[in-house]
Motif scaffolding. Structure first.
Motif, mmCIF file in Angstrom:
data_model
loop_
_atom_site.group_PDB
_atom_site.id
_atom_site.type_symbol
_atom_site.label_atom_id
_atom_site.label_comp_id
_atom_site.label_asym_id
_atom_site.label_seq_id
_atom_site.Cartn_x
_atom_site.Cartn_y
_atom_site.Cartn_z
ATOM 1 N N THR A 67 53.355 83.381 82.107
ATOM 2 C CA THR A 67 53.543 84.357 81.434
ATOM 3 C C THR A 67 53.112 84.652 79.586
ATOM 4 O OG1 THR A 67 55.955 85.741 82.687
ATOM 5 C CG2 THR A 67 54.669 87.131 81.199
ATOM 6 N N VAL A 68 52.505 85.252 79.844
ATOM 7 C CA VAL A 68 51.797 85.682 78.456
ATOM 8 C C VAL A 68 51.629 87.310 77.993
ATOM 9 C CG1 VAL A 68 49.461 85.200 76.787
ATOM 10 C CG2 VAL A 68 50.103 83.590 79.029
ATOM 11 N N THR A 69 52.375 87.431 76.716
ATOM 12 C CA THR A 69 51.773 88.845 76.540
ATOM 13 C C THR A 69 50.489 89.044 74.697
ATOM 14 O OG1 THR A 69 53.868 89.297 76.747
ATOM 15 C CG2 THR A 69 52.652 90.772 76.160
ATOM 16 N N VAL A 70 49.492 89.561 74.842
ATOM 17 C CA VAL A 70 48.841 89.433 74.261
ATOM 18 C C VAL A 70 49.528 90.891 73.073
ATOM 19 C CG1 VAL A 70 46.480 89.703 72.925
ATOM 20 C CG2 VAL A 70 46.734 88.703 75.127
ATOM 21 N N THR A 71 49.926 90.540 71.969
ATOM 22 C CA THR A 71 50.500 92.053 71.107
ATOM 23 C C THR A 71 49.967 92.055 70.301
ATOM 24 O OG1 THR A 71 50.989 89.820 69.202
ATOM 25 C CG2 THR A 71 52.829 90.247 71.374
ATOM 26 N N ALA A 72 48.514 91.545 69.890
ATOM 27 C CA ALA A 72 47.558 92.123 68.757
ATOM 28 C C ALA A 72 45.985 92.005 69.487
ATOM 29 C CB ALA A 72 47.469 91.720 67.630
ATOM 30 N N ARG A 73 45.096 92.659 69.582
ATOM 31 C CA ARG A 73 43.557 92.076 69.851
ATOM 32 C C ARG A 73 43.415 91.409 68.922
ATOM 33 N NH1 ARG A 73 40.984 95.417 73.624
ATOM 34 N NH2 ARG A 73 38.590 94.450 73.187
ATOM 35 N N ARG B 112 50.091 90.217 80.623
ATOM 36 C CA ARG B 112 49.568 91.488 80.499
ATOM 37 C C ARG B 112 49.616 91.684 78.319
ATOM 38 N NH1 ARG B 112 55.870 90.697 82.197
ATOM 39 N NH2 ARG B 112 56.075 90.479 80.423
ATOM 40 N N GLY B 113 49.242 93.237 78.260
ATOM 41 C CA GLY B 113 49.149 93.172 76.911
ATOM 42 C C GLY B 113 47.922 93.730 76.730
ATOM 43 N N ALA B 114 46.972 93.395 74.925
ATOM 44 C CA ALA B 114 45.765 93.922 75.003
ATOM 45 C C ALA B 114 44.973 94.049 75.645
ATOM 46 C CB ALA B 114 46.306 93.458 73.026
ATOM 47 N N PHE B 115 44.817 93.104 76.438
ATOM 48 C CA PHE B 115 43.615 92.403 77.090
ATOM 49 C C PHE B 115 43.472 92.677 78.373
ATOM 50 C CE2 PHE B 115 42.182 88.696 73.837
ATOM 51 C CZ PHE B 115 42.357 89.705 73.230
ATOM 52 N N GLY B 116 45.035 93.681 78.588
ATOM 53 C CA GLY B 116 45.300 94.287 80.201
ATOM 54 C C GLY B 116 45.847 93.924 80.984
#
Ligand SMILES: NC(=O)C1=CN([C@@H]2O[C@H](COP(=O)(O)OP(=O)(O)OC[C@H]3O[C@@H](n4cnc5c(N)ncnc54)[C@H](OP(=O)(O)O)[C@@H]3O)[C@@H](O)[C@H]2O)C=CC1
Ligand SMILES: CC(C)(CO)C(=O)C(=O)O
Length: 330
Positions: free
Chosen positions: A139-145, A53-57
């Motif tokens: 689960t992984v959340t990318v919080t900043a690109r 989830r997150g910044a990479f969709g």
């Protein structure tokens, strides 16, 4: 998949925050991805896939998940913490004989250590500039690109592979880029000691003063060691010199810029994520690397040495410390 690219069997060793994000993106564009993982994370990925989830969709990657590689992949990416690298590589050693490997890790020289262990030189170095949290299994959340920087032997191969999936660039000096990232990673230790987000720590003037002192030690140690710092995220060699020798108020602009880049989603930093999972941190490979490099020059790095000791104290006690324990260092 873009025309001209062939599907590859890619092994990602250590499907945590960074490895999980990379694995999911490679799966999303059509590569055959196998990940190695352990415990609850392995069980969750095997049962439900890997949720990005997150910044990479958003993407659920239905990847093969195993405790260790049994089949030779075309290429492999190691993304464990520095502390877990030896055990993770040993477990998959036979399948990795002569396989091109990218080591995505903070700290210095992870790719050289892996090359020594595997006994071949087809090993590239990688630096992740994205920020990612993995606090729930699978689960992984990318919080900043942020770009992933690759260099060294096989650098071009991995720049081409990763560039299809995530923002990627190549560096002419992986060592110089690792030192610049080491300077950025001075933001890791204090959040892990006080249990606050990276952004929150940088906002606090007393904690920021200690952070800037740790950055100054890193910049001075690297420059005295003859390192040619590579530009990363606007942190240019000139700015590194200003951090080392310029007025403290100017040096403080560096963490403030890092805070802005990390955005509004609170980022724990990878060191604090280890603490919150009850695992050993890689502080010895980050702040400890500055202490070791200073010692090799017959110098000291007292702020980094104190931060290493405080992070280990938090690991031992299993609870965070008051901010005053950090503020009093400088
Ligand atoms: N998170 C971030 O935002 C960033 C991290 N980095 C760097 O990237 C590297 C990876 O960090 P990060 O992704 O945060 O770390 P994580 O701890 O989230 O991921 C590492 C993964 O490797 C697994 N692992 C460890 N040992 C083994 C083994 N023997 N076999 C299989 N799997 C294993 C861990 O499993 P388990 O959970 O069971 O320990 C974990 O899932 C570090 O060097 C970090 O400093 C760089 C930039 C940003
Ligand atoms: C810069 C930062 C803090 C991004 O999350 C990082 O590299 C890490 O967490 O290890």
């Amino acid at each position: 998949m873009a025309e001209g690219w062939s599907r590859q069997r890619v092994a990602v060793i250590g499907a945590g925050a960074i490895g999980g994000a990379i694995a999911a993106r490679l799966d999303a564009i059509g590569h055959e991805v196998v990940v190695t993982a352990r415990g609850d994370n392995l069980a969750a990925i095997a049962a439900d896939g890997l949720l990005l989830r997150g910044a990479f969709g958003t993407h659920t990657a239905q990847v093969e998940a195993v405790p260790a590689l049994e089949r030779r992949p075309d290429v492999a990416i190691l993304a464990t913490k520095a502390t877990g690298a030896v055990a993770a590589l040993e477990a998959s050693r036979e399948a990795l004989a002569d396989v091109p490997l990218l080591v995505v890790q903070n700290g210095l020289g992870g790719e050289r250590a892996a090359a020594r262990l595997l006994g071949h030189e087809r090993v590239a170095g990688g630096i992740a500039l994205m920020a990612a949290n993995s606090m729930e299994p699978g689960t992984v959340t990318v919080t900043a690109r942020g770009d992933t920087i690759v260099g060294g032997a096989e650098g071009a191969r991995f720049a081409a592979l990763l560039g299809q999936a995530i923002p990627t660039s190549e560096t002419p000096s992986i060592e110089g880029a690792q030192w610049t990232k080491l300077l950025i990673n001075m933001v890791n230790a204090i959040p892990a000691i006080v249990g606050r987000s990276v952004q929150d720590v940088i906002r606090d003037p007393g904690l920021r003063r200690v952070l800037v002192a740790a950055m100054r030690e890193t910049a001075r140690t690297g420059l005295a060691s003859g390192v040619r710092f590579q530009p990363l995220q606007g942190l240019t060699p000139l700015l590194v010199r200003l951090v080392a020798w310029g007025p403290a108020a100017l040096a403080a602009q560096v963490p403030l810029r890092i805070k802005d880049r990390l955005g509004d989603v609170p980022n724990l930093g990878s060191t604090q994520q280890s603490i919150r999972r009850g695992q050993p941190t890689e502080v010895d490979a980050i702040n400890g690397a500055v202490v070791a490099a200073a010692a090799a020059l017959g110098r000291e790095a007292p702020v980094n040495a104190a931060l290493v000791a405080l992070v280990h104290e938090v690991e031992r006690r299993g609870r965070f410390l008051q901010a005053s324990a950090v503020r009093q260092l400088v």
